[in-house]
Design a protein around this motif. Structure first.
Motif, PDB file in Angstrom:
ATOM      1  N   GLN A   4      20.484  -0.525 -22.820  1.00 19.19           N
ATOM      2  CA  GLN A   4      20.639   0.897 -22.603  1.00 19.19           C
ATOM      3  C   GLN A   4      22.126   1.261 -22.633  1.00 19.19           C
ATOM      4  N   VAL A   5      22.461   2.300 -23.381  1.00 20.44           N
ATOM      5  CA  VAL A   5      23.841   2.722 -23.543  1.00 20.44           C
ATOM      6  C   VAL A   5      24.123   3.890 -22.610  1.00 20.44           C
ATOM      7  N   ASP A   6      25.248   3.815 -21.938  1.00 10.11           N
ATOM      8  CA  ASP A   6      25.686   4.907 -21.074  1.00 10.11           C
ATOM      9  C   ASP A   6      26.317   5.969 -21.976  1.00 10.11           C
ATOM     10  N   HIS A   7      25.568   7.023 -22.262  1.00  7.04           N
ATOM     11  CA  HIS A   7      25.982   8.066 -23.190  1.00  7.04           C
ATOM     12  C   HIS A   7      27.326   8.685 -22.785  1.00  7.04           C
ATOM     13  N   ALA A   8      27.482   8.990 -21.534  1.00  8.76           N
ATOM     14  CA  ALA A   8      28.720   9.617 -21.063  1.00  8.76           C
ATOM     15  C   ALA A   8      29.924   8.700 -21.286  1.00  8.76           C
ATOM     16  N   VAL A  10      30.227   6.369 -23.662  1.00  9.44           N
ATOM     17  CA  VAL A  10      30.505   6.326 -25.098  1.00  9.44           C
ATOM     18  C   VAL A  10      31.210   7.610 -25.546  1.00  9.44           C
ATOM     19  N   VAL A  11      30.762   8.737 -25.073  1.00  5.59           N
ATOM     20  CA  VAL A  11      31.395  10.018 -25.411  1.00  5.59           C
ATOM     21  C   VAL A  11      32.841  10.027 -24.922  1.00  5.59           C
TER      22      VAL A  11
END
Length: 112
Positions: A4-8, A10-11
């Motif tokens: 699972q990727v931490d979207h925040a 990566v942004v």
């Protein structure tokens, strides 16, 4: 393994990445120089190579590649283009396979 990727995260990395920003700034600077050199018919990469040949009196491909911190294959292509346009000439060096690059009068006129 957590996929699972931490979207925040990566942004945040994408927005603040210094490498991305530096590369973008480099491209912008290159475009500015290319526009300024447009009347001469050469790009900043070619101008830099002409100045390096003038400065680096050894003029062989290895010395130029080291000076410019570039790969010899990319450098060979650019040297060939400059030679075809009459800005530089290749001469035989000490070793029969080695070439030494020098500016022609046309090449000297560009850097003056």
């Amino acid at each position: 393994m957590n996929t699972q990727v931490d979207h925040a995260l990566v942004v945040g990395i994408a927005q603040n990445c210094l490498c991305r920003k530096t590369r973008a700034a480099s491209r912008m600077i290159t475009r500015c120089y290319d526009e300024a050199l447009e009347p001469t018919g050469i790009k900043i990469t070619q101008f830099t190579l002409l100045v390096s040949i003038y400065h680096n009196k050894i003029g062989n491909i290895t010395a130029l590649a080291n000076w410019l911190d570039t790969e010899r294959t990319a450098l060979s292509r650019n040297l060939k283009l400059l030679s075809q346009e009459g800005f530089i000439r290749a001469e035989h060096g000490v070793h029969h396979n080695a070439k030494i690059y020098n500016l022609t009068k046309k090449g000297e006129a560009i850097i003056e």
